[in-house]
Design a protein around this motif. Sequence first.
Motif, short mmCIF file in Angstrom:
data_model
loop_
_atom_site.label_atom_id
_atom_site.label_comp_id
_atom_site.label_asym_id
_atom_site.label_seq_id
_atom_site.Cartn_x
_atom_site.Cartn_y
_atom_site.Cartn_z
N PRO A 156 0.83 -1.21 0.00
CA PRO A 156 0.00 0.00 0.00
C PRO A 156 0.87 1.26 0.00
O PRO A 156 2.07 1.18 0.25
CB PRO A 156 -0.78 -0.12 1.31
N ILE A 157 0.26 2.40 -0.27
CA ILE A 157 1.02 3.65 -0.24
C ILE A 157 0.50 4.64 0.80
O ILE A 157 1.13 5.67 1.02
CB ILE A 157 1.08 4.33 -1.63
N PHE A 158 -0.60 4.34 1.44
CA PHE A 158 -1.16 5.29 2.41
C PHE A 158 -0.96 4.84 3.86
O PHE A 158 -1.46 5.48 4.77
CB PHE A 158 -2.66 5.50 2.14
N GLN A 159 -0.21 3.79 4.10
CA GLN A 159 -0.10 3.23 5.45
C GLN A 159 0.75 4.06 6.40
O GLN A 159 0.68 3.88 7.60
CB GLN A 159 0.44 1.79 5.39
N GLU A 160 1.55 5.00 5.90
CA GLU A 160 2.42 5.79 6.77
C GLU A 160 1.75 7.07 7.30
O GLU A 160 2.37 7.81 8.07
CB GLU A 160 3.71 6.16 6.04
N LEU A 161 0.53 7.34 6.88
CA LEU A 161 -0.14 8.56 7.34
C LEU A 161 -0.34 8.55 8.85
O LEU A 161 -0.75 7.55 9.42
CB LEU A 161 -1.51 8.71 6.66
N THR A 162 -0.04 9.68 9.46
CA THR A 162 -0.24 9.82 10.90
C THR A 162 -1.35 10.82 11.22
O THR A 162 -1.70 11.00 12.38
CB THR A 162 1.07 10.28 11.58
N GLN A 163 -1.85 11.49 10.19
CA GLN A 163 -2.96 12.42 10.35
C GLN A 163 -3.75 12.47 9.04
O GLN A 163 -3.25 12.06 8.00
CB GLN A 163 -2.47 13.81 10.73
N TYR A 164 -4.96 12.98 9.12
CA TYR A 164 -5.78 13.11 7.92
C TYR A 164 -5.10 14.00 6.89
O TYR A 164 -4.47 15.00 7.25
CB TYR A 164 -7.15 13.72 8.25
N GLN A 165 -5.30 13.66 5.63
CA GLN A 165 -4.87 14.53 4.53
C GLN A 165 -6.09 14.75 3.66
O GLN A 165 -6.42 13.91 2.82
CB GLN A 165 -3.75 13.90 3.71
N PRO A 166 -6.78 15.85 3.85
CA PRO A 166 -7.97 16.12 3.04
C PRO A 166 -7.61 16.33 1.57
O PRO A 166 -6.66 17.06 1.25
CB PRO A 166 -8.55 17.39 3.64
N LEU A 167 -8.35 15.69 0.70
CA LEU A 167 -8.15 15.80 -0.74
C LEU A 167 -9.44 16.28 -1.39
O LEU A 167 -10.52 16.08 -0.86
CB LEU A 167 -7.75 14.45 -1.33
N THR A 168 -9.30 16.89 -2.55
CA THR A 168 -10.45 17.33 -3.33
C THR A 168 -10.50 16.52 -4.62
O THR A 168 -9.51 16.47 -5.36
CB THR A 168 -10.35 18.84 -3.66
#
Length: 190
Positions: A156-168
């Motif tokens: 996966p590529i999103f497993q390192e997120l530590t906080q939300y990253q809002p996208l549009t």
Amino acid sequence: MRKLKLQVQMTLDGYIAGPNGEMDWMTCPWTPDLEAYVGEITEPVDTILLGRKLAEGFIPYWASVAAQAEHPEVAAGQKFTETPKVVFSRTLAESAWENTVLAQDLIQEINQLKQQTGGDLITYGGATFVSSLIQHGLIDEYHLLINPVAIGQGMPIFQELTQYQPLTLVQTRAFACGIVLMQYVNKREA
């Protein structure tokens, strides 16, 4: 300011490769509508960013394609070969490839590249490198090409997120080969 684009093929369940780097799940061949889209987002790019692992396969592969005038992807091979590349590595002391420089400090180097004049920046993977880019909020545009397959486990590529990253969401688009585009921009870019 220059934008950093991510163009990556993914499975429906969110992996960019199988557990051992397998890519045999990708939908091929691409149809002309998908080829045209990728051409459109690649055209304004004048720098390619790669992690060392992907660079070791990506750079030699596209150089060999560029050298074969009869190859059906020769134009892409030439574009990828001629475009300057920055390879991020903590282990390499010098670049083994033409038209390529090495960098170590991900955040500092990418922020400096974004401040320079020129075309857009693009990256294609691999999983660890892209995960770091996402974790540090460095990607401005996501061009996620969702293949019509689920593999159950992989990279996966999103497993390192530590906080939300809002996208549009900018657009979705189904291509004739069955791949679906999901294009997002980082909220700060919207």
